[in-house]
Design a protein around this motif. Sequence first.
Motif, PDB file in Angstrom:
ATOM      1  N   ARG A   1       2.553  -3.772 -11.170  1.00  0.00           N
ATOM      2  CA  ARG A   1       1.177  -3.286 -11.081  1.00  0.00           C
ATOM      3  C   ARG A   1       1.161  -2.014 -10.251  1.00  0.00           C
ATOM      4  O   ARG A   1       1.871  -1.905  -9.260  1.00  0.00           O
ATOM      5  CB  ARG A   1       0.285  -4.357 -10.436  1.00  0.00           C
ATOM      6  CG  ARG A   1      -1.176  -3.962 -10.274  1.00  0.00           C
ATOM      7  CD  ARG A   1      -2.008  -5.201  -9.883  1.00  0.00           C
ATOM      8  NE  ARG A   1      -1.540  -5.807  -8.647  1.00  0.00           N
ATOM      9  CZ  ARG A   1      -2.009  -5.478  -7.433  1.00  0.00           C
ATOM     10  NH1 ARG A   1      -2.939  -4.546  -7.320  1.00  0.00           N
ATOM     11  NH2 ARG A   1      -1.545  -6.081  -6.361  1.00  0.00           N
ATOM     12  N   LEU A   2       0.349  -1.061 -10.656  1.00  0.00           N
ATOM     13  CA  LEU A   2       0.186   0.187  -9.916  1.00  0.00           C
ATOM     14  C   LEU A   2      -1.257   0.648 -10.105  1.00  0.00           C
ATOM     15  O   LEU A   2      -1.617   1.177 -11.154  1.00  0.00           O
ATOM     16  CB  LEU A   2       1.162   1.253 -10.407  1.00  0.00           C
ATOM     17  CG  LEU A   2       1.153   2.581  -9.640  1.00  0.00           C
ATOM     18  CD1 LEU A   2       1.588   2.376  -8.193  1.00  0.00           C
ATOM     19  CD2 LEU A   2       2.044   3.606 -10.331  1.00  0.00           C
TER      20      LEU A   2
ATOM     21  N   LEU B   1       6.196   7.809 -10.834  1.00  0.00           N
ATOM     22  CA  LEU B   1       7.533   8.245 -10.446  1.00  0.00           C
ATOM     23  C   LEU B   1       7.918   7.634  -9.102  1.00  0.00           C
ATOM     24  O   LEU B   1       9.046   7.131  -8.938  1.00  0.00           O
ATOM     25  CB  LEU B   1       7.584   9.767 -10.368  1.00  0.00           C
ATOM     26  CG  LEU B   1       8.864  10.367  -9.769  1.00  0.00           C
ATOM     27  CD1 LEU B   1      10.073  10.009 -10.620  1.00  0.00           C
ATOM     28  CD2 LEU B   1       8.742  11.877  -9.604  1.00  0.00           C
ATOM     29  N   ALA B   2       7.009   7.663  -8.125  1.00  0.00           N
ATOM     30  CA  ALA B   2       7.310   7.092  -6.802  1.00  0.00           C
ATOM     31  C   ALA B   2       7.606   5.605  -6.918  1.00  0.00           C
ATOM     32  O   ALA B   2       8.558   5.093  -6.300  1.00  0.00           O
ATOM     33  CB  ALA B   2       6.145   7.329  -5.850  1.00  0.00           C
ATOM     34  N   ALA B   3       6.814   4.900  -7.720  1.00  0.00           N
ATOM     35  CA  ALA B   3       7.036   3.463  -7.894  1.00  0.00           C
ATOM     36  C   ALA B   3       8.393   3.199  -8.536  1.00  0.00           C
ATOM     37  O   ALA B   3       9.122   2.277  -8.127  1.00  0.00           O
ATOM     38  CB  ALA B   3       5.909   2.864  -8.736  1.00  0.00           C
TER      39      ALA B   3
ATOM     40  N   GLU C   1       2.755  -3.390  -6.889  1.00  0.00           N
ATOM     41  CA  GLU C   1       3.421  -4.689  -6.898  1.00  0.00           C
ATOM     42  C   GLU C   1       4.767  -4.539  -7.591  1.00  0.00           C
ATOM     43  O   GLU C   1       4.848  -4.030  -8.717  1.00  0.00           O
ATOM     44  CB  GLU C   1       2.590  -5.743  -7.624  1.00  0.00           C
ATOM     45  CG  GLU C   1       3.256  -7.110  -7.667  1.00  0.00           C
ATOM     46  CD  GLU C   1       2.430  -8.175  -8.370  1.00  0.00           C
ATOM     47  OE1 GLU C   1       2.983  -9.257  -8.656  1.00  0.00           O
ATOM     48  OE2 GLU C   1       1.235  -7.914  -8.646  1.00  0.00           O
ATOM     49  N   LEU C   2       5.816  -4.973  -6.904  1.00  0.00           N
ATOM     50  CA  LEU C   2       7.165  -4.980  -7.453  1.00  0.00           C
ATOM     51  C   LEU C   2       7.656  -6.416  -7.560  1.00  0.00           C
ATOM     52  O   LEU C   2       7.205  -7.297  -6.819  1.00  0.00           O
ATOM     53  CB  LEU C   2       8.124  -4.200  -6.558  1.00  0.00           C
ATOM     54  CG  LEU C   2       7.843  -2.719  -6.309  1.00  0.00           C
ATOM     55  CD1 LEU C   2       8.887  -2.154  -5.359  1.00  0.00           C
ATOM     56  CD2 LEU C   2       7.834  -1.941  -7.611  1.00  0.00           C
ATOM     57  N   SER C   3       8.592  -6.644  -8.447  1.00  0.00           N
ATOM     58  CA  SER C   3       9.232  -7.959  -8.519  1.00  0.00           C
ATOM     59  C   SER C   3      10.727  -7.792  -8.745  1.00  0.00           C
ATOM     60  O   SER C   3      11.187  -6.788  -9.295  1.00  0.00           O
ATOM     61  CB  SER C   3       8.612  -8.815  -9.624  1.00  0.00           C
ATOM     62  OG  SER C   3       9.054  -8.397 -10.905  1.00  0.00           O
TER      63      SER C   3
ATOM     64  N   TRP D   1       0.878  -1.163   0.000  1.00  0.00           N
ATOM     65  CA  TRP D   1       0.000   0.000   0.000  1.00  0.00           C
ATOM     66  C   TRP D   1       0.918   1.215   0.000  1.00  0.00           C
ATOM     67  O   TRP D   1       1.778   1.355   0.877  1.00  0.00           O
ATOM     68  CB  TRP D   1      -0.890  -0.008   1.241  1.00  0.00           C
ATOM     69  CG  TRP D   1      -1.790   1.185   1.361  1.00  0.00           C
ATOM     70  CD1 TRP D   1      -3.046   1.313   0.856  1.00  0.00           C
ATOM     71  CD2 TRP D   1      -1.500   2.423   2.026  1.00  0.00           C
ATOM     72  NE1 TRP D   1      -3.565   2.547   1.163  1.00  0.00           N
ATOM     73  CE2 TRP D   1      -2.639   3.249   1.885  1.00  0.00           C
ATOM     74  CE3 TRP D   1      -0.399   2.910   2.719  1.00  0.00           C
ATOM     75  CZ2 TRP D   1      -2.699   4.531   2.420  1.00  0.00           C
ATOM     76  CZ3 TRP D   1      -0.452   4.190   3.249  1.00  0.00           C
ATOM     77  CH2 TRP D   1      -1.592   4.984   3.104  1.00  0.00           C
ATOM     78  N   LEU D   2       0.776   2.039  -1.026  1.00  0.00           N
ATOM     79  CA  LEU D   2       1.671   3.186  -1.204  1.00  0.00           C
ATOM     80  C   LEU D   2       0.863   4.480  -1.191  1.00  0.00           C
ATOM     81  O   LEU D   2      -0.188   4.565  -1.827  1.00  0.00           O
ATOM     82  CB  LEU D   2       2.411   3.065  -2.541  1.00  0.00           C
ATOM     83  CG  LEU D   2       3.104   4.328  -3.074  1.00  0.00           C
ATOM     84  CD1 LEU D   2       4.276   4.729  -2.182  1.00  0.00           C
ATOM     85  CD2 LEU D   2       3.558   4.117  -4.522  1.00  0.00           C
TER      86      LEU D   2
END
Length: 414
Positions: A53-54, A19-21, A80-82, A10-11
Amino acid sequence: MTERIHATYWLETGVDPQLAADVIAGEQSSGTFVALPTETPELKARSGARVERLDVLDRSDTPSLPGGIEGKVYTRCALELSWPIENMGPSLPNLMSTIAGNLFELRQVSGLRLTGLKLPQSFARAYPGPAFGITGTRRLAGVERGPLIGTIIKPSVGLSPEQTAQQVRELVAGGIDFIKDDELQGDGPHCPFDERVRAVMRVVNEHADRTGKKAMVAFNLTGDLDQMKRRHDLVLAEGGTCVMAVLNSIGLVGMHELRRHSQLPIHAHRAGWGYLSRSPQLGWDYAPWQMLWRLAGADHLHVNGLRNKFSEPDDSVIAAARSVLAPVMPEAPMAAMPVFSSGQTGLQAADTYAALGCADLIHTAGGGIFGHPGGVAAGVEALRESWVAAIEGVPLDTHAERHPALRAALGFWK
C-alpha cells in the motif's frame, strides 16, 4: 500459503513515492543499489519485499531530514511493506534488521517512521512472551484489584546498601506494593548489587513475616548475560519476586535469554526511548516497538505518565499503554503490565483510569510519595486513595474530605 510480515511506515520523500517505496523494499530484501543478474524474477517473486500500500497524505516544501535527494516537493505517504517469513524465520533480531535496518538512512528518504507491525503466528510459537504478565504480577505482589502502587528509590545513585534498605523499610511499613531500582543504579562500588539485594530483602522478608504482605522489588540486574543470570539467581535465592532490565542496553537477545532463564517477572525499562521516538519524522511508534519486547519476554513495560516531566504528550502515553494491554496477535494475547512513571501523583489517577478503562497497571510516584508532609506512609495512602476515588468515580476533592492523608497530599501535589 506463505506467512508474511507486514510493517507500516510514515514516509517522506523528495523523489517519486513509488520509486522510494521500491528502493526501500529492495534494500530490505533481495535488492541492492544496482540490478544484478542473480536477482532473477523468480528470486524476487519468492523473497522480495512487496509494496502492499502507498497512500499519499500531504506534501511539504522542505525536507524533514538532511542528506537526502533534493526535490521540488516532498511527498508524505502511508507505506505498507510485507516480507515472506522464509527470508528470516521467526527471529526477533533478524526481524529488527528487516523492518528497521538500512531504511532510515537511504538518500531517497527525507523522513521515515515505523508506525505498525503485524506478525505471523510462527513468532508466537518461537517466543513464549511474558511468563507472568498481569496475572502473575498481581499474584506475587498480593494485589488482586486496582493498580500496584509503586515508587523508585532516589537518589538514583550514591546511597549505600544500608541507606537503600532504610528507604525500603519506610516504604514497606507504609504499605507500598512495588519498589524499583532506578535505571542508573547497577553494581557500583557505593552500592554493590549483591549487598543491596541482601540488605533490601532482609527488610522485605522481615516485614512479610510480620504482616503477610510482601512488597515486590524490581532489582536492576542489567549487565552482561552471565552477570544477569547470576544476579537473577541471587534475587530468587533471597526471596525476591522481580528483576529489572534496561531494554535498549541489553538488546533483544539479552532479553530473550533472560526470559529463558528467569523464574521471576521481568520489569522492562525503556531508557533511551527518546532517541528512537522524539522526532515525529524519524524512528518508531511505541506500538510496534513494544511488540518485540513482549515477545522477548517483558512482563512490565514503561509507558511514561500523564502530564509527565518529559516531552511526550498525553495522547502518546495512553496509546502506548493501550498497546501494552492489547494482544500481540489474536491467538497470542501475551498480556503485559504498563508502568506509569515520571512526575506522577494522585492527580493523574482519574484521567489515567478513564483513558484505559482498567487499573491493570503499576503507578509509580517518587516525590509524590516521599514528599508528603505526613511522611512516606501517608504518601502511599494518599496515592492509593486517589485510585480508589478514580475507580469509584468520586471527585478527588470529595474523596479527600474523608481521607486526611489524601487531603494533605492535594496541597503539595498541586
